[in-house]
Structures are given as C-alpha cells and as structure tokens.
Design an enzyme around this catalytic site. Structure first.
Site, PDB file in Angstrom:
ATOM      1  N   ARG A 160      -8.748 -19.897  -0.503  1.00 24.74           N
ATOM      2  CA  ARG A 160      -7.648 -19.700   0.434  1.00 24.74           C
ATOM      3  C   ARG A 160      -6.622 -20.823   0.363  1.00 24.74           C
ATOM      4  NH1 ARG A 160      -5.489 -20.481   5.419  1.00 24.74           N
ATOM      5  NH2 ARG A 160      -4.829 -18.606   6.570  1.00 24.74           N
ATOM      6  N   LEU A 195      11.482   1.400   6.468  1.00 32.12           N
ATOM      7  CA  LEU A 195      10.807   1.838   5.254  1.00 32.12           C
ATOM      8  C   LEU A 195      11.558   3.039   4.695  1.00 32.12           C
ATOM      9  CD1 LEU A 195       8.307   1.540   3.382  1.00 32.12           C
ATOM     10  CD2 LEU A 195       7.223   3.297   4.803  1.00 32.12           C
ATOM     11  N   ARG A 214       7.514   3.690  -5.378  1.00 35.44           N
ATOM     12  CA  ARG A 214       7.708   2.788  -4.235  1.00 35.44           C
ATOM     13  C   ARG A 214       6.670   1.676  -4.223  1.00 35.44           C
ATOM     14  NH1 ARG A 214       7.845   5.257   1.734  1.00 35.44           N
ATOM     15  NH2 ARG A 214       5.609   5.450   1.311  1.00 35.44           N
ATOM     16  N   TYR A 241       0.828  -1.203   0.000  1.00 34.50           N
ATOM     17  CA  TYR A 241       0.000   0.000   0.000  1.00 34.50           C
ATOM     18  C   TYR A 241       0.864   1.254   0.000  1.00 34.50           C
ATOM     19  CZ  TYR A 241       1.100   1.033   4.893  1.00 34.50           C
ATOM     20  OH  TYR A 241       1.748   1.358   6.057  1.00 34.50           O
ATOM     21  N   HIS A 294      -2.087 -21.005   0.692  1.00 30.61           N
ATOM     22  CA  HIS A 294      -0.908 -20.195   0.949  1.00 30.61           C
ATOM     23  C   HIS A 294      -0.151 -19.868  -0.336  1.00 30.61           C
ATOM     24  CE1 HIS A 294      -1.685 -21.126   5.130  1.00 30.61           C
ATOM     25  NE2 HIS A 294      -0.689 -20.335   5.500  1.00 30.61           N
ATOM     26  N   LYS A 340       6.490  -1.903   1.788  1.00 32.02           N
ATOM     27  CA  LYS A 340       5.344  -1.281   2.464  1.00 32.02           C
ATOM     28  C   LYS A 340       4.189  -2.279   2.427  1.00 32.02           C
ATOM     29  CE  LYS A 340       3.330   3.301   3.082  1.00 32.02           C
ATOM     30  NZ  LYS A 340       3.881   3.500   4.434  1.00 32.02           N
ATOM     31  N   GLU A 358      13.271   2.901  13.352  1.00 29.29           N
ATOM     32  CA  GLU A 358      12.330   3.932  12.928  1.00 29.29           C
ATOM     33  C   GLU A 358      11.166   3.934  13.913  1.00 29.29           C
ATOM     34  OE1 GLU A 358      10.723   2.978   9.071  1.00 29.29           O
ATOM     35  OE2 GLU A 358      10.636   0.840   9.520  1.00 29.29           O
TER      36      GLU A 358
END
Length: 287
Positions: A103, A205, A54, A35, A105, A149, A181
């Site tokens: 679902r 990040l 990014r 995101y 993996h 991210k 961070e």
C-alpha cells in the site's frame, strides 16, 4: 446458470466462490480502478462494444494500463457467456484495478492490472417500466471527473440508500439547482416535445444508453437539448425519465413527492421505451 466464472488478468476462468485477492489490492484500498455493467438480453450482450470502449476511456483517464486489447476483452466476455450457458436476461460486471501491491499512494511499478468479470441474472423490472418510479433530489457532492466510471462510488451509494429509505427508486443530483444526473443513471426532462438533459461534460457519466436515447430522439424528430435543466424546471415538466443499462428507459412520475406532469408516464417516454426495445430486440414490457 450453474456457475459464475471470473476473468482474471491471467485469463483464467474459475468459480466465483474460489476467487481470492491479496489484502493489499488497490481497488479495495484506494478505489483505484474502473468498471462497466453490460446488459444481457436472452443471452446476448446489448451495447457491448460501447461499454468496452468506455472502459478503455476510463482506464486511460486514470493512467491505468489494461493487460488486454479491446478485441481480447470482447472475446473473453463472449466466452464468459458461453461458459455460463447464458440464455436469460442478465448483466456482466467488469472491473479493472491497478493491481495488487504494497500500500502506497503512488502507482506501483511492474505490477499488472487485475481484471475480472462475472455474470448475474437480471430480469427486466416490468413494474417500473410500466408504472414509472418516484425519485428524490440531493446535492451533488461527487468529484469533478464523473465521466470516468470509477470505483469511487460512496456519494452515489449514500444517495441511493437515502432514496430507498424514502420509498423511492433513485436520487437526482444537482449542483446549485442545476440537475446533473442520478446516483446510477442519467436524467431527462421533457417539455413541449423537447428532451432536456445535462451536457456530456466531465460532470456526468456519458451513459451508453444515453447515447442511444439521443439517437432514438433524432429518429423520432424529438429535439435533444443538452443545456440541462434546473430543479425549478421540474415543476413545469410534462414528463421525466431516466436511463441506464439496468433501468433501460424508466419513467419518473414524482420528484420529492410532487407529481411530474399528471403523475403518469408520458407519451414521449413511451416512444423512447419502444425504440429501446426494438433496438435491443426484446419483447415489449408487460406488468
């Protein structure tokens, strides 16, 4: 703004209240996605291309194939602002997941990624910018690929909540005493006119605003040292601050209840705030 349109992988705009996902969605079940949060000032994006770049780096890192090119996503995001008649300060949340599928993996085959974005108003936090914020420190228990991210933010959420419960704005992460961070921002220490921060490695990040801070520091002839700093160094810091797309350049005035410097925003942090405001073409903050 009257509506908050959503961008879907089918390039469809709809009201946010009408958005529906299948219950088997990999972002919901696995956190399998990435995101971005993009700042808006007076109806215009700040660092839009940096955020789009990014997003693609993060997607590539998790082998997620985005259904749009950088140019197409950029144009859709610009269209999103126009459709919302966006003229105020705000943000866009942009997310992509590996898609909707039964679902398992392992990656699903022949499934297109889900991509959506929405607009929110976000006034600048003049009080924090002017007065600074208090923070706590917590052990960094996140995974080793923080440069991605990713949607997997539970350690960040828990740390941010703990900061709130302690009357603080942020939590500074550290590994064996070395600051990495914050839960949702990058952290910096100023000593003798030099800015210290963790190197742009896989442990943090690589913030879009962080990159700008490095440039601002260069323009101001302030050494920008990527050797990191420790919890012990904080005790002797002259100034500290944090940066992110939503927090901008925010002074840190106390850590774990102890004052940073004299307990007020420092002169170098103020210079960086001014540089940020000039770069983003926004009016100087006032309380």
């Amino acid at each position: 703004m009257s509506v908050y349109p959503i961008i879907l992988s089918q390039t469809k705009f709809t009201h946010r209240d009408k958005l529906r996902y299948p219950f088997e969605e990999r972002g919901l079940q696995f956190g399998d996605g990435v995101y971005e949060v993009i700042r808006i000032y007076k109806g215009s994006y700040y660092l839009l291309h940096e955020h789009v770049n990014r997003l693609f780096r993060s997607a590539e890192a998790i082998k997620l194939v985005l259904p749009f090119s950088k140019e197409e996503i950029t144009n859709l995001l610009l269209d999103l602002l126009q459709r919302n008649d966006m003229t105020a300060d705000g943000k866009v949340y942009l997310q992509s997941t590996r898609g909707s599928a039964p679902r398992e993996h392992t990656f699903p085959e022949d499934v297109e990624a889900n991509v959506y974005a929405y607009v929110q108003d976000l006034p600048r936090n003049h009080k924090n910018l002017e007065n600074g914020v208090n923070v706590i420190t917590r052990h960094d228990s996140r995974w080793d690929y923080c440069y991605i991210k990713s949607l997997n933010l539970l350690p960040n959420v828990l740390a941010k909540q703990e900061a709130k419960e302690n009357g603080c704005f942020e939590a500074i992460f550290h590994k064996d005493g070395l600051v990495t961070e914050c839960s949702s921002s990058n952290a910096y220490l100023v000593k003798d006119g030099k800015i210290y921060t963790h190197p742009a490695s896989s442990s943090i990040l690589h913030g879009c605003v962080r990159m700008r801070v490095e440039q601002f520091a260069s323009d101001l002839s302030l050494p920008f040292i990527e050797n990191g700093f420790s919890l012990d160094d904080i005790k002797d810091a002259d100034e500290m601050f944090l940066s992110s797309s939503t927090a901008e350049v925010t002074p840190i005035v106390s850590v774990d209840g102890a004052k940073v410097g004299n307990g007020t925003p420092g002169k170098h942090t103020r210079k960086l705030q001014e540089a940020y405001e000039k770069d983003a073409n926004i009016i100087k903050h006032t309380v």
